[in-house]
Design an enzyme around this catalytic site. Sequence first.
Site, PDB file in Angstrom:
ATOM      1  N   MET A 101       0.843  -1.167   0.000  1.00 37.74           N
ATOM      2  CA  MET A 101       0.000   0.000   0.000  1.00 37.74           C
ATOM      3  C   MET A 101       0.897   1.242   0.000  1.00 37.74           C
ATOM      4  O   MET A 101       1.505   1.579   1.006  1.00 37.74           O
ATOM      5  CB  MET A 101      -0.907  -0.023   1.232  1.00 37.74           C
ATOM      6  CG  MET A 101      -1.561   1.288   1.521  1.00 37.74           C
ATOM      7  SD  MET A 101      -2.704   1.326   2.913  1.00 37.74           S
ATOM      8  CE  MET A 101      -1.867   0.529   4.219  1.00 37.74           C
ATOM      9  N   PRO A 102       1.009   1.934  -1.137  1.00 42.19           N
ATOM     10  CA  PRO A 102       1.814   3.152  -1.185  1.00 42.19           C
ATOM     11  C   PRO A 102       1.146   4.282  -0.391  1.00 42.19           C
ATOM     12  O   PRO A 102      -0.063   4.480  -0.471  1.00 42.19           O
ATOM     13  CB  PRO A 102       1.854   3.518  -2.662  1.00 42.19           C
ATOM     14  CG  PRO A 102       1.355   2.327  -3.403  1.00 42.19           C
ATOM     15  CD  PRO A 102       0.511   1.561  -2.450  1.00 42.19           C
ATOM     16  N   ILE A 103       1.963   4.994   0.372  1.00 38.99           N
ATOM     17  CA  ILE A 103       1.481   6.157   1.114  1.00 38.99           C
ATOM     18  C   ILE A 103       2.324   7.350   0.670  1.00 38.99           C
ATOM     19  O   ILE A 103       3.548   7.325   0.758  1.00 38.99           O
ATOM     20  CB  ILE A 103       1.620   5.957   2.632  1.00 38.99           C
ATOM     21  CG1 ILE A 103       0.803   4.749   3.075  1.00 38.99           C
ATOM     22  CG2 ILE A 103       1.174   7.217   3.373  1.00 38.99           C
ATOM     23  CD1 ILE A 103       1.024   4.358   4.525  1.00 38.99           C
TER      24      ILE A 103
END
Length: 66
Positions: free
Chosen positions: A1-3
């Site tokens: 999950m890219p933040i």
Amino acid sequence: MPIVEITLIEGRSFELKEKLVKEVTQAVVSSIGAPREAVRVILREVPPWHFAAGGEVKGRPPEAGS
């Protein structure tokens, strides 16, 4: 999950921030193939006196005067 975390000087409209979030999300999807629903974008807005570039603060708090 890219933040993705973005810090901005406060004052931009909701519409501009919404556009930024959509375009950053698309950039992450396009560049690394992340599913759109997995991309998280966090906007942090700071007053101009909490932000400096090149050793210069970008604003003064109201109580500091001009």
